[in-house]
Scaffold this motif. Structure first.
Motif, short mmCIF file in Angstrom:
data_model
loop_
_atom_site.label_atom_id
_atom_site.label_comp_id
_atom_site.label_asym_id
_atom_site.label_seq_id
_atom_site.Cartn_x
_atom_site.Cartn_y
_atom_site.Cartn_z
N ALA B 30 0.81 -1.23 0.00
CA ALA B 30 0.00 0.00 0.00
C ALA B 30 0.83 1.26 0.00
CB ALA B 30 -0.93 0.00 1.21
N VAL B 31 2.15 1.16 0.00
CA VAL B 31 2.97 2.35 0.17
C VAL B 31 2.86 3.26 -1.07
CG1 VAL B 31 5.10 1.35 -0.77
CG2 VAL B 31 5.24 3.12 0.96
N GLN B 32 2.78 4.56 -0.82
CA GLN B 32 2.77 5.55 -1.90
C GLN B 32 4.22 5.84 -2.30
OE1 GLN B 32 0.07 6.52 -3.33
NE2 GLN B 32 -1.47 7.35 -1.95
N ILE B 33 4.46 5.96 -3.61
CA ILE B 33 5.82 6.23 -4.09
C ILE B 33 5.80 7.49 -4.95
CG2 ILE B 33 7.80 5.35 -5.38
CD1 ILE B 33 6.75 2.50 -4.82
N SER B 34 6.57 8.48 -4.55
CA SER B 34 6.66 9.74 -5.30
C SER B 34 7.98 9.78 -6.05
CB SER B 34 6.59 10.92 -4.32
OG SER B 34 6.92 12.12 -4.99
N ASP B 35 7.91 9.82 -7.37
CA ASP B 35 9.12 9.94 -8.18
C ASP B 35 9.68 11.34 -8.01
OD1 ASP B 35 9.12 7.34 -9.66
OD2 ASP B 35 7.17 8.08 -10.28
N LEU B 36 10.83 11.44 -7.36
CA LEU B 36 11.41 12.77 -7.16
C LEU B 36 12.13 13.18 -8.44
CD1 LEU B 36 11.55 14.86 -4.99
CD2 LEU B 36 13.56 13.75 -4.08
N SER B 37 12.94 12.29 -8.96
CA SER B 37 13.57 12.50 -10.27
C SER B 37 14.23 11.20 -10.67
CB SER B 37 14.64 13.60 -10.20
OG SER B 37 15.24 13.78 -11.47
N HIS B 38 14.17 10.91 -11.96
CA HIS B 38 14.97 9.81 -12.50
C HIS B 38 15.88 10.34 -13.61
CE1 HIS B 38 12.74 7.23 -9.95
NE2 HIS B 38 11.60 7.63 -10.48
N ASP B 39 15.99 11.65 -13.67
CA ASP B 39 16.74 12.31 -14.74
C ASP B 39 18.03 12.95 -14.24
OD1 ASP B 39 14.64 11.64 -16.42
OD2 ASP B 39 13.59 13.52 -16.05
N ILE B 40 18.50 12.52 -13.08
CA ILE B 40 19.79 13.01 -12.60
C ILE B 40 20.84 12.65 -13.66
CG2 ILE B 40 21.57 12.65 -10.80
CD1 ILE B 40 19.06 14.28 -9.89
N THR B 41 21.76 13.57 -13.92
CA THR B 41 22.85 13.28 -14.87
C THR B 41 23.55 12.00 -14.41
OG1 THR B 41 23.11 15.66 -15.16
CG2 THR B 41 24.90 14.25 -15.93
N PRO B 42 23.76 11.03 -15.32
CA PRO B 42 24.34 9.76 -14.89
C PRO B 42 25.58 9.93 -14.01
CG PRO B 42 23.58 9.55 -17.14
CD PRO B 42 23.39 10.99 -16.75
N GLN B 43 25.57 9.22 -12.91
CA GLN B 43 26.70 9.19 -11.96
C GLN B 43 26.95 10.51 -11.22
OE1 GLN B 43 28.08 8.17 -15.45
NE2 GLN B 43 27.14 6.17 -15.13
N ASN B 44 26.06 11.49 -11.34
CA ASN B 44 26.30 12.80 -10.71
C ASN B 44 25.73 12.84 -9.29
OD1 ASN B 44 26.52 15.50 -9.98
ND2 ASN B 44 26.38 16.18 -12.10
N ILE B 45 26.52 12.39 -8.35
CA ILE B 45 26.07 12.27 -6.96
C ILE B 45 25.75 13.63 -6.36
CG2 ILE B 45 26.78 11.46 -4.67
CD1 ILE B 45 28.67 9.49 -6.19
N LEU B 46 26.56 14.62 -6.69
CA LEU B 46 26.34 15.96 -6.12
C LEU B 46 25.01 16.54 -6.58
CD1 LEU B 46 27.75 18.00 -4.25
CD2 LEU B 46 28.84 19.00 -6.25
N GLU B 47 24.67 16.32 -7.84
CA GLU B 47 23.39 16.80 -8.36
C GLU B 47 22.22 16.12 -7.64
OE1 GLU B 47 22.73 17.73 -12.78
OE2 GLU B 47 21.65 15.85 -12.51
N ALA B 48 22.35 14.81 -7.46
CA ALA B 48 21.30 14.08 -6.73
C ALA B 48 21.18 14.60 -5.31
CB ALA B 48 21.61 12.59 -6.73
#
Lengths: 264, 264, 264
Positions: B30-48
């Motif tokens: 029943a958990v709700q899931i909110s997509d925050l972003s899946h478009d972070i620049t690949p491997q860009n940890i700081l951006e995430a």
């Protein structure tokens, strides 16, 4: 369970769509949220109004349509909610409901609008630049929980409505235009199935190309063929089978479309 | 009902985001899931880390923030969960929580971190390349169902934190930089509203252009104007009204921004 | 609670994905819907079949996989539902279930197919061009509510299946090809981990480049290195660490891949 449809020009990278869902679920934890689109061209209110108008009637009764294409955020434009037939709307008073209102006029639906001016239904702090998060999401959530629209705002009678491009109909021709280009590259026109007599012969001109006759669906012609047909919401569209009419014709919103009608 | 926010660099084509939701709902239906972003620049940890830091505080208490930007998957980097103030986090121990930890320091929030080392909370088979599916999604689901973070891992005291670019403040100027570019082409700087005295005069230089003064919102100037204002999360941003500062200025992350302050 | 996975080539701008969720929630209000992908290349049934095949096994039992990549909509192609092992499928009978059926053959799963020919499970009006909205979404919702697949259609024995590209295996080499390119630019081949003996030496050639040996995960080599490894679903893939093999090699679906095997 009430459903919220959710339409913005935010894109999906920055997290703002997700944040608004977080705000909604903080108030109304069980509500279902359907992303209608977050890829509206930035600040293109007319495009948002079109997408909303085509989609809204397919949602369950009581759905709340949350629309945030809001270039005027933080200025004098009013935050608004509306109750139009079986649906409610929350968003800026800038014309995003225009197509829905037009549909409601055709259907004879009731229409009520309120200016959102009750801060007790908002987040405690309201920014100048993100009313989606601070006003519209919490109001939509409170409506989903059962608040009537009269509770969240003060009635207004003059919502902003946009001028919709209307086709010009003559005895044997219709002059319309392209109003939207879809994901498959189809050119969507402002000519409706009701505009064309069922038993006549039809010839369509757009960007110097001519299409003779209408087909029922894409697979009625060979791949690569330019065809004209009605979309699933009754709009005349121009498509290329398994291709893109937009690419082939270099089509753009605003392109003129001329239909010649003749009895067979 | 607990909510999960979901942030990755996976894009939305390959199905991996959907698969992780399937894994979660297999455990916590029943958990709700909110997509925050899946478009972070690949491997860009700081951006995430930035996107997460700005969004997290708007989610309901008890939200679990699931973050999978994980170039070190399958190497020695630790899988981690954390409890930071009212929120929990699940993801690789690579610094994605840096901005949240910085915010937590400001707020005086409690902070606890665990190394995920309890395979009973994972999928039965764990691949070398997709811990999002095999470890992080199931752990997030078990947390949503009520498992405490102490159950899913062993406490650690030294989570990886990234160096955040800090502005240099002098008496009459602030030297900052562009740290993010948003969907609307606004240049987001590392200068915060608290850094600028409310009653002074402000002049901003970026890429050879100068902006005099701050505005409150986009509609305060004519379309096409370059403006400076505070974002809804308190960052100084540079925008072009109904346009893109990124395109107009050819702005990039890392661009220097200089603010000159003077008393009026 | 039943879960629906949702795979189309609709893109996310036009609102059609959101409309289908509205239709589903009008019938089955509590069902969870996981977007598997809406970015399938338009009309690319084989690509959709691949994404579905890789993802389906990670969903909870009883999940309904709703797949609408449907260039033949409104023509003679049959609308279909299927029950394959613990899963159900709803979509056009055009081969989108091919990879799943292949997996089911390997697993010895039961397989049943029906032609959707019971309009009482559809929307009242069915367009010629959007069966996703008018037939597939409502059927999926009725299945989620408990309707058995035998109720929604008439059994058929001859579902359309596509020819999958199979690698050619010789004593000391395998000739395969690139069948998909993922978000990170990895080239996914049709060579499976089971095809390569565990204790041998492996050399891979693609587009004139040679990779010696397999690694376990991305971080096993320096950024920029071209590597070969197995994906989380057991496919041999070619990747560039923290980069894009697709860009570096100018890789395309259909590229030949040759593996040379030798005992160590």
């Amino acid at each position: 369970m009430t459903c919220i449809s959710f339409l913005t020009d935010f894109g999906t990278k920055d997290g703002n769509v997700g944040v608004m869902k977080g705000v909604i679920w903080g108030i109304a934890p069980a509500v279902q949220i359907s992303d209608l689109s977050h890829d509206i061209t930035p600040q293109n209110i007319l495009e948002a109004a079109f997408v909303l108008g085509r989609a809204a009637p397919y949602f369950p009764k009581d759905t709340i349509h949350l629309v945030v294409v809001d270039p005027g955020v933080g200025t004098g434009r009013r935050p608004m909610a509306a109750e139009i037939g079986p649906y409610r709307f929350v968003g800026p008073d800038n014309g995003v409901v225009t197509w829905v209102v037009s549909h409601a006029d055709d259907m004879g639906w009731s229409q009520a609008f309120v200016h959102l001016d009750k801060p007790q239904y908002w987040l405690p702090e309201v920014s100048h630049v993100f009313h989606g998060r601070d006003i519209f999401a919490p109001v939509a959530a409170h409506l989903a929980k059962g608040a009537p629209i009269k509770a969240v705002g003060t009635p207004i009678e003059d919502p902003v409505l946009l001028a919709l491009p209307e086709p010009v109909k003559r005895q044997d021709e219709i002059l319309g235009e392209v109003i939207y280009i879809d994901h498959f590259g189809s050119l969507v026109t402002n000519i409706r199935s009701a505009d064309i007599q069922a038993d006549g012969k039809v010839s369509i001109e757009v960007r110097g190309m001519r299409v003779e006759g209408l087909v029922k669906t894409f697979g009625d012609r060979e791949p690569g063929s330019l065809i004209a047909l009605f979309s699933s919401t009754g709009d005349l569209i121009l498509s290329v089978v398994n291709g893109s009419a937009c690419h082939v014709l270099r089509g753009q919103v605003g392109d003129k479309v001329k239909i010649s009608l003749s009895l067979e």
